[in-house]
Design a protein around this motif. Structure first.
Motif, short mmCIF file in Angstrom:
data_model
loop_
_atom_site.label_atom_id
_atom_site.label_comp_id
_atom_site.label_asym_id
_atom_site.label_seq_id
_atom_site.Cartn_x
_atom_site.Cartn_y
_atom_site.Cartn_z
N ILE A 71 -19.34 -83.74 -40.89
CA ILE A 71 -18.21 -84.89 -41.06
C ILE A 71 -18.33 -85.38 -42.41
O ILE A 71 -17.35 -85.72 -43.12
CB ILE A 71 -18.33 -85.72 -39.89
N PHE A 72 -19.67 -85.90 -42.83
CA PHE A 72 -19.82 -86.54 -44.29
C PHE A 72 -19.20 -85.29 -45.43
O PHE A 72 -18.59 -85.84 -46.27
CB PHE A 72 -21.18 -86.76 -44.34
N GLU A 112 -25.65 -73.36 -33.20
CA GLU A 112 -26.94 -73.89 -33.55
C GLU A 112 -26.71 -75.36 -33.93
O GLU A 112 -27.77 -75.96 -34.41
CB GLU A 112 -27.43 -73.09 -34.75
N LEU A 113 -25.59 -75.99 -34.14
CA LEU A 113 -25.24 -77.24 -34.50
C LEU A 113 -25.40 -78.26 -33.20
O LEU A 113 -24.46 -78.88 -32.55
CB LEU A 113 -23.81 -77.64 -35.07
N ARG A 114 -26.56 -78.63 -32.86
CA ARG A 114 -26.86 -79.61 -31.60
C ARG A 114 -27.31 -81.08 -31.91
O ARG A 114 -26.71 -81.87 -31.41
CB ARG A 114 -27.93 -78.97 -30.77
N ALA A 115 -28.08 -81.16 -32.90
CA ALA A 115 -28.41 -82.44 -33.41
C ALA A 115 -27.54 -83.61 -33.75
O ALA A 115 -26.39 -83.02 -34.37
CB ALA A 115 -29.63 -82.28 -34.17
N PRO A 116 -27.31 -84.59 -33.44
CA PRO A 116 -26.30 -85.41 -33.78
C PRO A 116 -26.45 -85.66 -35.37
O PRO A 116 -25.33 -85.76 -35.89
CB PRO A 116 -26.79 -87.09 -33.26
N THR A 117 -27.39 -85.56 -36.09
CA THR A 117 -27.47 -85.71 -37.54
C THR A 117 -26.96 -84.62 -38.22
O THR A 117 -26.10 -84.86 -39.04
CB THR A 117 -29.01 -85.70 -37.82
N HIS A 118 -26.75 -83.35 -37.39
CA HIS A 118 -25.92 -82.46 -37.96
C HIS A 118 -24.42 -82.46 -38.00
O HIS A 118 -23.97 -82.02 -38.86
CB HIS A 118 -26.46 -81.08 -37.08
N TRP A 119 -24.15 -83.17 -37.04
CA TRP A 119 -22.77 -83.44 -36.79
C TRP A 119 -22.35 -84.55 -37.73
O TRP A 119 -21.28 -84.38 -38.46
CB TRP A 119 -22.40 -83.79 -35.33
N VAL A 120 -23.05 -85.34 -38.10
CA VAL A 120 -22.67 -86.53 -39.02
C VAL A 120 -22.83 -85.94 -40.51
O VAL A 120 -21.79 -86.34 -41.18
CB VAL A 120 -23.99 -87.79 -38.87
N LEU A 121 -23.71 -85.03 -40.75
CA LEU A 121 -23.76 -84.41 -41.82
C LEU A 121 -22.31 -83.54 -42.25
O LEU A 121 -21.83 -83.42 -43.17
CB LEU A 121 -24.77 -83.46 -42.14
N LEU A 140 -17.10 -82.81 -44.97
CA LEU A 140 -15.97 -82.60 -44.72
C LEU A 140 -15.18 -83.77 -45.47
O LEU A 140 -14.20 -83.26 -46.08
CB LEU A 140 -15.37 -82.62 -43.22
N ALA A 141 -15.35 -85.09 -45.13
CA ALA A 141 -14.88 -86.20 -45.87
C ALA A 141 -15.02 -86.08 -47.61
O ALA A 141 -14.16 -86.30 -48.22
CB ALA A 141 -15.38 -87.42 -45.41
N ALA A 142 -16.38 -85.35 -47.76
CA ALA A 142 -16.66 -85.37 -49.27
C ALA A 142 -15.65 -84.46 -49.87
O ALA A 142 -15.13 -84.49 -51.09
CB ALA A 142 -17.86 -85.00 -49.23
N ALA A 143 -15.40 -83.41 -49.38
CA ALA A 143 -14.37 -82.22 -49.76
C ALA A 143 -13.05 -82.88 -49.98
O ALA A 143 -12.23 -82.80 -50.89
CB ALA A 143 -14.38 -81.08 -48.91
N PHE A 144 -12.48 -83.57 -48.72
CA PHE A 144 -11.30 -84.17 -48.71
C PHE A 144 -10.80 -85.28 -50.14
O PHE A 144 -9.97 -85.24 -50.68
CB PHE A 144 -11.02 -84.91 -47.53
N TYR A 145 -12.14 -86.09 -50.26
CA TYR A 145 -12.00 -87.03 -51.39
C TYR A 145 -12.29 -86.50 -52.74
O TYR A 145 -12.25 -87.19 -53.67
CB TYR A 145 -12.68 -87.95 -50.79
N THR A 146 -12.65 -85.07 -52.83
CA THR A 146 -12.64 -84.50 -54.11
C THR A 146 -11.55 -84.11 -54.30
O THR A 146 -11.28 -84.02 -55.65
CB THR A 146 -13.97 -83.26 -54.16
N LEU A 167 -12.01 -87.89 -38.22
CA LEU A 167 -11.53 -87.27 -39.35
C LEU A 167 -10.13 -88.23 -39.83
O LEU A 167 -9.91 -88.57 -41.08
CB LEU A 167 -11.22 -86.08 -39.35
N GLY A 168 -9.55 -88.59 -38.92
CA GLY A 168 -8.39 -89.63 -39.05
C GLY A 168 -8.59 -90.86 -39.73
O GLY A 168 -8.11 -91.21 -40.46
N VAL A 169 -9.83 -91.28 -38.99
CA VAL A 169 -10.28 -92.64 -39.70
C VAL A 169 -10.76 -92.46 -41.21
O VAL A 169 -10.61 -93.38 -41.89
CB VAL A 169 -11.40 -93.35 -38.65
N VAL A 170 -11.38 -91.45 -41.50
CA VAL A 170 -12.11 -91.18 -42.55
C VAL A 170 -11.03 -91.05 -43.62
O VAL A 170 -11.48 -91.31 -44.74
CB VAL A 170 -13.02 -90.00 -42.43
N THR A 171 -10.02 -90.26 -43.25
CA THR A 171 -9.13 -89.81 -44.26
C THR A 171 -7.87 -90.91 -44.41
O THR A 171 -7.28 -90.79 -45.31
CB THR A 171 -8.47 -88.68 -44.27
#
Length: 538
Positions: free
Chosen positions: A183-184, A172-181, A186-192, A223-227
């Motif tokens: 990744i967002f 059910e994760l088809r919309a690009p906005t869902h993928w952006v969310l 996931l990055a928030a969890a890493f930086y927490t 994810l490499g770029v984000v972290t």
């Protein structure tokens, strides 16, 4: 889209009202419970003080800087997202600890929404409601809803990221906005917190086993770029957790010892204390009831494992290893990776498993459901739904009693004697020690906040008196504060009596509490000239 496998016997105990109203009621109830537990005391767990220090440094324009040591330096211990969230509050309400605690309260209440949505996708509606309610009113959650620590924020972002991963698993994760969310978050969890790496690995596993190589490679790059900024910073200024891991785990044999120790403590401490706090918490290894607590924790683990295996079977993981890789749901993969990281580290405590607590409850219910289901084949008098409802009500009663106890303690400002003594010692230091003087203390971060900015140096594990006195001299400290607070109950005279006995002429007692768990403050003198007096004769 995959068909979601509910629990074999859903629970209809909480069938009213509709999902939206149910969520509003639970979040409102949690808000009231969490708010009642807030007070203005800074808990002695050093993470609380550390985040206050970082938030105030950000608010004052010093950047991501730790200011409690003798000199300011870039912080190398914690990722920055939680202090960044605290910084605006620290700027608008300087010195107000209650305001900072409200940030944790907000995120803990917010975590209920994605948790409920996540559980609804994986279980029946009734069990999703039961587990959500148990998690929301759990005393363990209540405790950390008002602590200035990352647990609340991490639960909120990790549950949201998992919910989006479950949507991807179900196609059910088809919309690009869902993928952006996704990744967002996931990055928030890493930086927490750095344990957020477990979520990144879960996402890469889910995508890698179900999507094209191109999509998997793209996710790895993103994810490499984000972290990367955090790892680059760590390479430049240091990363305490990496140093800690190398220090405590120098080889494979030491890691094996830590794994064995962590598994043992998961049974004899972490599971019972996490799920049934504070009923079993007073039972330690020195208690005559410890063996029963160990057996109870082992029983919990067995039921949880049975429930976990049932979840794997329900997802279609019955055709060998490749079937397991292809069909295991994100929740189960995350639990395995997160637990594996915890087991391989040098030490963990019940609070570190809080992001998994809801899933532990789910597996526990499902494990008991499976065991009773086998018995019910021969005994039709056992009704599964009633058994599940009875377990839920018993757990809810225990949680309610524990939360009420926690609220009472916070509203009455109850403190165990050793903490009350430490507070008195900090008050004395605040009134009698100059800002430019350094203090040696195991709680030096907490002392820095409570004394209004008197810097310090953290105490080390004492060894030979000659070695310790040399360290005291090189530190430049002028005061030594010894306390008896948990989790190390012998941090006062019990650990430092050899140093004080050998070199007592250099340590002048200037303050002591009179309780059974005293805190002591000593003025250090005669070391600045290098003339260390000879040790006292035995």
């Amino acid at each position: 889209m995959r068909k979601i496998q509910p629990l074999p016997h859903d629970l209809s105990l909480i069938s009213y009202p509709n999902p939206r109203r149910f969520l509003i009621i639970v979040m409102a109830l949690a808000t009231v419970i969490y708010a009642l537990s807030i007070n203005g005391f800074l808990e002695i767990a050093d993470d609380n003080a550390h985040f206050v220090i970082l938030a105030r440094a950000l608010a004052s324009g010093k950047g991501y800087t730790f200011t409690a040591d003798p000199t300011d330096h870039p912080d190398v211990q914690y990722p920055p997202l939680f202090p960044v969230m605290l910084a605006p509050v620290a700027y608008l309400a300087p010195g107000n600890l209650v305001a900072l605690k409200c940030v944790s309260l907000f995120f803990m209440v917010s975590a209920i929404w994605p948790l409920y949505a996540l559980l609804r996708r994986s279980t029946g509606e009734g069990w999703a409601r039961a587990v959500t309610v148990l998690w929301a009113v759990s005393p363990s959650v209540v405790v950390f809803s008002h602590m200035i620590m990352v647990e609340a924020l991490y639960c909120a972002v990790s549950f949201t990221a998992l919910c989006l991963m479950e949507k991807e698993y179900d196609g059910e994760l088809r919309a690009p906005t869902h993928w952006v969310l996704m990744i967002f978050f996931l990055a928030a969890a890493f930086y927490t917190r750095l344990l957020g790496v477990s979520l990144l690995l879960t996402a890469l596993f889910v995508i890698g086993t179900r999507r094209s190589a191109w999509l998997t490679t793209g996710l790895i790059v993103i994810l490499g770029v984000v972290t990367a900024p955090w790892f680059i910073r760590g390479a430049q200024v240091g990363m305490r957790y990496a140093d800690e891991f190398r220090y405590y785990t120098p080889d494979v044999s030491s890691m094996a010892e830590w794994v064995g120790s962590n598994i043992f403590h998961l049974l004899d401490r972490d599971l019972p204390d996490l799920l049934f706090y504070p009923i079993l918490t007073p039972i330690t290894a020195e208690s005559k009831w410890w063996a029963m607590k160990l057996l109870f924790g082992t029983a919990l683990a067995i039921f949880i494992i049975i429930g976990f295996i049932s979840r794997l079977r329900g997802a279609g993981c019955t055709g060998g290893f490749w079937s397991l890789l292809r069909n295991i749901r994100p929740i189960e993969m995350y639990v395995l990776i997160y637990l594996g990281m915890c087991m391989g580290w040098n030490r963990y405590f019940p609070r570190h498993y809080m992001p998994l607590m809801a899933f532990f409850w789910l597996y526990l219910f499902l494990g008991i459901d499976n065991v009773l289901g086998r018995v019910a084949v021969k005994s039709s008098s056992i009704r599964m739904e009633k058994a599940g409802a009875a377990l839920f009500l018993a757990a809810l009663l225990a949680a309610g009693a524990g939360s009420a106890r926690e609220i009472y303690k916070r509203r009455t400002n109850f403190q165990i004697p050793s903490i009350a003594s430490l507070v008195q010692a900090a008050d004395w230091v605040r009134s009698n020690v100059r800002k430019e003087e350094l203090i040696l203390s195991r709680r030096w971060r907490w002392t820095y906040v409570m004394t209004g900015g008197i810097r310090g140096i953290g105490l080390w594990d004492p060894g030979e008196p000659e070695h310790d006195i040399a360290l005291v001299r090189s530190s430049g400290a002028r005061y030594l504060l010894l306390d008896d607070t948990p989790p190390f109950y012998d941090t006062g005279q019990g650990r430092w009596d050899r140093l004080l006995a050998y070199y007592g002429k250099h340590f002048q007692p200037v303050f002591s509490t009179t309780s059974g768990s005293p805190a002591m403050v000593y003025r250090i003198h005669g070391l600045e000239t290098g003339a260390i007096l000879p040790p006292a004769k035995k």
